[in-house]
Design a protein around this motif. Sequence first.
Motif, PDB file in Angstrom:
ATOM      1  N   GLN A   1      -8.676   2.392   5.905  1.00 59.48           N
ATOM      2  CA  GLN A   1      -9.605   1.393   5.374  1.00 59.48           C
ATOM      3  C   GLN A   1      -8.864   0.375   4.510  1.00 59.48           C
ATOM      4  N   ALA A   2      -7.971   0.869   3.653  1.00 60.68           N
ATOM      5  CA  ALA A   2      -7.218  -0.019   2.763  1.00 60.68           C
ATOM      6  C   ALA A   2      -6.297  -0.938   3.565  1.00 60.68           C
ATOM      7  N   LEU A   3      -5.652  -0.404   4.601  1.00 60.44           N
ATOM      8  CA  LEU A   3      -4.768  -1.220   5.426  1.00 60.44           C
ATOM      9  C   LEU A   3      -5.554  -2.292   6.173  1.00 60.44           C
ATOM     10  N   GLU A   4      -6.702  -1.937   6.677  1.00 64.66           N
ATOM     11  CA  GLU A   4      -7.550  -2.908   7.367  1.00 64.66           C
ATOM     12  C   GLU A   4      -7.880  -4.069   6.422  1.00 64.66           C
ATOM     13  N   ARG A   5      -8.297  -3.754   5.208  1.00 60.17           N
ATOM     14  CA  ARG A   5      -8.631  -4.809   4.231  1.00 60.17           C
ATOM     15  C   ARG A   5      -7.395  -5.637   3.864  1.00 60.17           C
ATOM     16  N   ALA A   6      -6.278  -4.966   3.582  1.00 60.58           N
ATOM     17  CA  ALA A   6      -5.058  -5.666   3.178  1.00 60.58           C
ATOM     18  C   ALA A   6      -4.526  -6.551   4.304  1.00 60.58           C
ATOM     19  N   ALA A   7      -4.557  -6.048   5.530  1.00 59.91           N
ATOM     20  CA  ALA A   7      -4.049  -6.816   6.667  1.00 59.91           C
ATOM     21  C   ALA A   7      -4.919  -8.049   6.917  1.00 59.91           C
ATOM     22  N   GLN A   8      -6.222  -7.883   6.838  1.00 62.95           N
ATOM     23  CA  GLN A   8      -7.097  -9.040   7.040  1.00 62.95           C
ATOM     24  C   GLN A   8      -6.893 -10.081   5.940  1.00 62.95           C
ATOM     25  N   ALA A   9      -6.728  -9.630   4.698  1.00 60.63           N
ATOM     26  CA  ALA A   9      -6.465 -10.560   3.592  1.00 60.63           C
ATOM     27  C   ALA A   9      -5.122 -11.260   3.791  1.00 60.63           C
ATOM     28  N   ALA A  10      -4.103 -10.518   4.227  1.00 62.99           N
ATOM     29  CA  ALA A  10      -2.788 -11.116   4.466  1.00 62.99           C
ATOM     30  C   ALA A  10      -2.847 -12.125   5.606  1.00 62.99           C
ATOM     31  N   MET A  11      -3.637 -11.843   6.635  1.00 62.34           N
ATOM     32  CA  MET A  11      -3.777 -12.786   7.752  1.00 62.34           C
ATOM     33  C   MET A  11      -4.439 -14.079   7.263  1.00 62.34           C
ATOM     34  N   ARG A  12      -5.474 -13.953   6.434  1.00 59.07           N
ATOM     35  CA  ARG A  12      -6.131 -15.154   5.886  1.00 59.07           C
ATOM     36  C   ARG A  12      -5.141 -15.949   5.039  1.00 59.07           C
ATOM     37  N   GLU A  13      -4.355 -15.227   4.248  1.00 58.31           N
ATOM     38  CA  GLU A  13      -3.357 -15.858   3.377  1.00 58.31           C
ATOM     39  C   GLU A  13      -2.305 -16.601   4.197  1.00 58.31           C
TER      40      GLU A  13
ATOM     41  N   LEU B   1       0.839  -1.197   0.000  1.00 53.35           N
ATOM     42  CA  LEU B   1       0.000   0.000   0.000  1.00 53.35           C
ATOM     43  C   LEU B   1       0.871   1.242   0.000  1.00 53.35           C
ATOM     44  N   ARG B   2       0.395   2.250  -0.719  1.00 49.59           N
ATOM     45  CA  ARG B   2       0.998   3.573  -0.613  1.00 49.59           C
ATOM     46  C   ARG B   2       0.317   4.287   0.554  1.00 49.59           C
ATOM     47  N   PRO B   3       0.911   5.351   1.087  1.00 53.84           N
ATOM     48  CA  PRO B   3       0.301   6.047   2.227  1.00 53.84           C
ATOM     49  C   PRO B   3      -1.085   6.642   1.953  1.00 53.84           C
ATOM     50  N   ASP B   4      -1.452   6.817   0.685  1.00 45.34           N
ATOM     51  CA  ASP B   4      -2.805   7.314   0.391  1.00 45.34           C
ATOM     52  C   ASP B   4      -3.812   6.176   0.262  1.00 45.34           C
ATOM     53  N   GLY B   5      -3.368   4.932   0.490  1.00 41.80           N
ATOM     54  CA  GLY B   5      -4.253   3.781   0.444  1.00 41.80           C
ATOM     55  C   GLY B   5      -4.273   3.056  -0.886  1.00 41.80           C
TER      56      GLY B   5
END
Length: 151
Positions: free
Chosen positions: A136-148, A87-91
């Motif tokens: 919001q983007a970090l929340e989605r990316a982190a949850q996806a990475a945790m599932r992965e 992610l970039r800092p702007d999401g």
Amino acid sequence: MIWVDADACPVKEEAERVATRLRLRIAYVSNGGLRPSRNPLVEMVYVAQGPDEADKYIAERAGRGDVVITNDIPLAAKCVAAGARVLRPDGEALTEANIGNVLAMRDLMADLRSADPFRQGGGRPFTKADRGHFMQALERAAQAAMREANG
């Protein structure tokens, strides 16, 4: 794990908030000068002075199941290739589908700046909306990475 290219990152606090909420480890990688966090999930990594030392450190360690936060496009490309979510800092998410275009645009802009010494500006200012979009983007990316990582 969340890796933050921390020297010029404007969303360190937001990243730590999301990491804490999700109980994920987060590493701020920099050349120094950052105030340590008391948060037990936060690791402060200080690398040697020099160009791209923080980038090298992150690129050697980030992979599948990790999230990397950076504005450095070559670092982002290496992390995407290693399977990390970036992610970039702007999401904005940098992925296999768009990293080639982002790299090409970066190179084009560098060529334009070198051809015209009077070309000024570095884009639009960073806004409060960018911070919200990033969280919001970090929340989605982190949850996806945790599932992965777990599956």
